[in-house]
Design a protein around this motif. Structure first.
Motif, PDB file in Angstrom:
ATOM      1  N   ARG A 137       0.837  -1.203   0.000  1.00 54.49           N
ATOM      2  CA  ARG A 137       0.000   0.000   0.000  1.00 54.49           C
ATOM      3  C   ARG A 137       0.872   1.253   0.000  1.00 54.49           C
ATOM      4  O   ARG A 137       0.611   2.197  -0.748  1.00 54.49           O
ATOM      5  N   SER A 138       1.919   1.255   0.801  1.00 55.07           N
ATOM      6  CA  SER A 138       2.822   2.405   0.859  1.00 55.07           C
ATOM      7  C   SER A 138       3.542   2.616  -0.468  1.00 55.07           C
ATOM      8  O   SER A 138       3.727   3.750  -0.915  1.00 55.07           O
ATOM      9  N   ARG A 139       3.951   1.523  -1.113  1.00 52.77           N
ATOM     10  CA  ARG A 139       4.632   1.632  -2.407  1.00 52.77           C
ATOM     11  C   ARG A 139       3.699   2.182  -3.477  1.00 52.77           C
ATOM     12  O   ARG A 139       4.103   2.988  -4.319  1.00 52.77           O
ATOM     13  N   ILE A 140       2.440   1.770  -3.465  1.00 54.17           N
ATOM     14  CA  ILE A 140       1.466   2.264  -4.438  1.00 54.17           C
ATOM     15  C   ILE A 140       1.239   3.760  -4.244  1.00 54.17           C
ATOM     16  O   ILE A 140       1.234   4.532  -5.208  1.00 54.17           O
ATOM     17  N   ILE A 141       1.081   4.179  -2.996  1.00 59.57           N
ATOM     18  CA  ILE A 141       0.856   5.597  -2.709  1.00 59.57           C
ATOM     19  C   ILE A 141       2.060   6.424  -3.145  1.00 59.57           C
ATOM     20  O   ILE A 141       1.908   7.493  -3.738  1.00 59.57           O
ATOM     21  N   ALA A 142       3.272   5.931  -2.880  1.00 57.28           N
ATOM     22  CA  ALA A 142       4.480   6.651  -3.288  1.00 57.28           C
ATOM     23  C   ALA A 142       4.556   6.753  -4.811  1.00 57.28           C
ATOM     24  O   ALA A 142       4.937   7.793  -5.362  1.00 57.28           O
ATOM     25  N   LEU A 143       4.185   5.704  -5.520  1.00 57.62           N
ATOM     26  CA  LEU A 143       4.223   5.705  -6.981  1.00 57.62           C
ATOM     27  C   LEU A 143       3.214   6.695  -7.566  1.00 57.62           C
ATOM     28  O   LEU A 143       3.506   7.407  -8.526  1.00 57.62           O
ATOM     29  N   VAL A 144       2.032   6.761  -6.982  1.00 58.97           N
ATOM     30  CA  VAL A 144       1.000   7.673  -7.469  1.00 58.97           C
ATOM     31  C   VAL A 144       1.436   9.134  -7.297  1.00 58.97           C
ATOM     32  O   VAL A 144       1.081   9.989  -8.110  1.00 58.97           O
ATOM     33  N   LYS A 145       2.232   9.416  -6.285  1.00 60.72           N
ATOM     34  CA  LYS A 145       2.667  10.786  -6.017  1.00 60.72           C
ATOM     35  C   LYS A 145       3.823  11.238  -6.907  1.00 60.72           C
ATOM     36  O   LYS A 145       4.176  12.403  -6.900  1.00 60.72           O
ATOM     37  N   THR A 146       4.417  10.342  -7.697  1.00 59.02           N
ATOM     38  CA  THR A 146       5.540  10.709  -8.549  1.00 59.02           C
ATOM     39  C   THR A 146       5.053  11.251  -9.890  1.00 59.02           C
ATOM     40  O   THR A 146       3.933  10.988 -10.319  1.00 59.02           O
ATOM     41  N   VAL A 147       5.921  12.001 -10.551  1.00 60.10           N
ATOM     42  CA  VAL A 147       5.622  12.531 -11.881  1.00 60.10           C
ATOM     43  C   VAL A 147       5.879  11.420 -12.896  1.00 60.10           C
ATOM     44  O   VAL A 147       6.902  10.741 -12.839  1.00 60.10           O
ATOM     45  N   PRO A 148       4.969  11.204 -13.840  1.00 61.48           N
ATOM     46  CA  PRO A 148       5.180  10.157 -14.831  1.00 61.48           C
ATOM     47  C   PRO A 148       6.390  10.464 -15.712  1.00 61.48           C
ATOM     48  O   PRO A 148       6.662  11.630 -15.992  1.00 61.48           O
ATOM     49  N   PRO A 149       7.103   9.435 -16.161  1.00 60.49           N
ATOM     50  CA  PRO A 149       8.261   9.662 -17.017  1.00 60.49           C
ATOM     51  C   PRO A 149       7.832  10.093 -18.421  1.00 60.49           C
ATOM     52  O   PRO A 149       6.845   9.607 -18.952  1.00 60.49           O
ATOM     53  N   GLY A 150       8.569  11.009 -18.996  1.00 59.79           N
ATOM     54  CA  GLY A 150       8.297  11.445 -20.366  1.00 59.79           C
ATOM     55  C   GLY A 150       7.126  12.401 -20.445  1.00 59.79           C
ATOM     56  O   GLY A 150       6.392  12.596 -19.489  1.00 59.79           O
ATOM     57  N   PRO A 151       6.950  12.990 -21.613  1.00 65.30           N
ATOM     58  CA  PRO A 151       5.853  13.943 -21.788  1.00 65.30           C
ATOM     59  C   PRO A 151       4.506  13.220 -21.901  1.00 65.30           C
ATOM     60  O   PRO A 151       4.419  12.120 -22.434  1.00 65.30           O
ATOM     61  N   LEU A 152       3.475  13.864 -21.389  1.00 66.24           N
ATOM     62  CA  LEU A 152       2.130  13.318 -21.546  1.00 66.24           C
ATOM     63  C   LEU A 152       1.583  13.793 -22.881  1.00 66.24           C
ATOM     64  O   LEU A 152       1.709  14.955 -23.243  1.00 66.24           O
ATOM     65  N   ARG A 153       0.999  12.912 -23.633  1.00 64.87           N
ATOM     66  CA  ARG A 153       0.448  13.289 -24.933  1.00 64.87           C
ATOM     67  C   ARG A 153      -0.720  12.385 -25.272  1.00 64.87           C
ATOM     68  O   ARG A 153      -0.782  11.232 -24.869  1.00 64.87           O
ATOM     69  N   TRP A 154      -1.640  12.919 -26.000  1.00 64.46           N
ATOM     70  CA  TRP A 154      -2.798  12.173 -26.466  1.00 64.46           C
ATOM     71  C   TRP A 154      -2.641  11.916 -27.958  1.00 64.46           C
ATOM     72  O   TRP A 154      -2.269  12.802 -28.706  1.00 64.46           O
ATOM     73  N   GLU A 155      -2.937  10.701 -28.350  1.00 64.23           N
ATOM     74  CA  GLU A 155      -2.845  10.352 -29.762  1.00 64.23           C
ATOM     75  C   GLU A 155      -4.149   9.706 -30.206  1.00 64.23           C
ATOM     76  O   GLU A 155      -4.824   9.060 -29.440  1.00 64.23           O
ATOM     77  N   ARG A 156      -4.438   9.915 -31.464  1.00 62.57           N
ATOM     78  CA  ARG A 156      -5.579   9.209 -32.036  1.00 62.57           C
ATOM     79  C   ARG A 156      -5.200   7.754 -32.232  1.00 62.57           C
ATOM     80  O   ARG A 156      -4.093   7.441 -32.640  1.00 62.57           O
TER      81      ARG A 156
END
Length: 50
Positions: free
Chosen positions: A21-40
């Motif tokens: 549970r602690s590892r999941i919470i820590a992971l959710v609080k991190t910034v995702p790697p790479g740029p966020l982008r939406w694609e068709r």
């Protein structure tokens, strides 16, 4: 009133450990790697739904 503070075992048991549970919470609080982008998606382009 004797026994009122002995209420252990109430509710549903946890399905994951406190460590997981602690590892999941820590992971959710991190910034995702790479740029966020939406694609068709290719199927949406073919069906002209976008």
């Amino acid at each position: 009133m004797q026994g009122l503070d002995d209420l252990g075992g109430q509710g549903r048991k946890r399905r994951i450990t406190e460590e997981v549970r602690s590892r999941i919470i820590a992971l959710v609080k991190t910034v995702p790697p790479g740029p966020l982008r939406w694609e068709r998606t290719p199927s949406a382009s073919r069906t002209r739904l976008t």
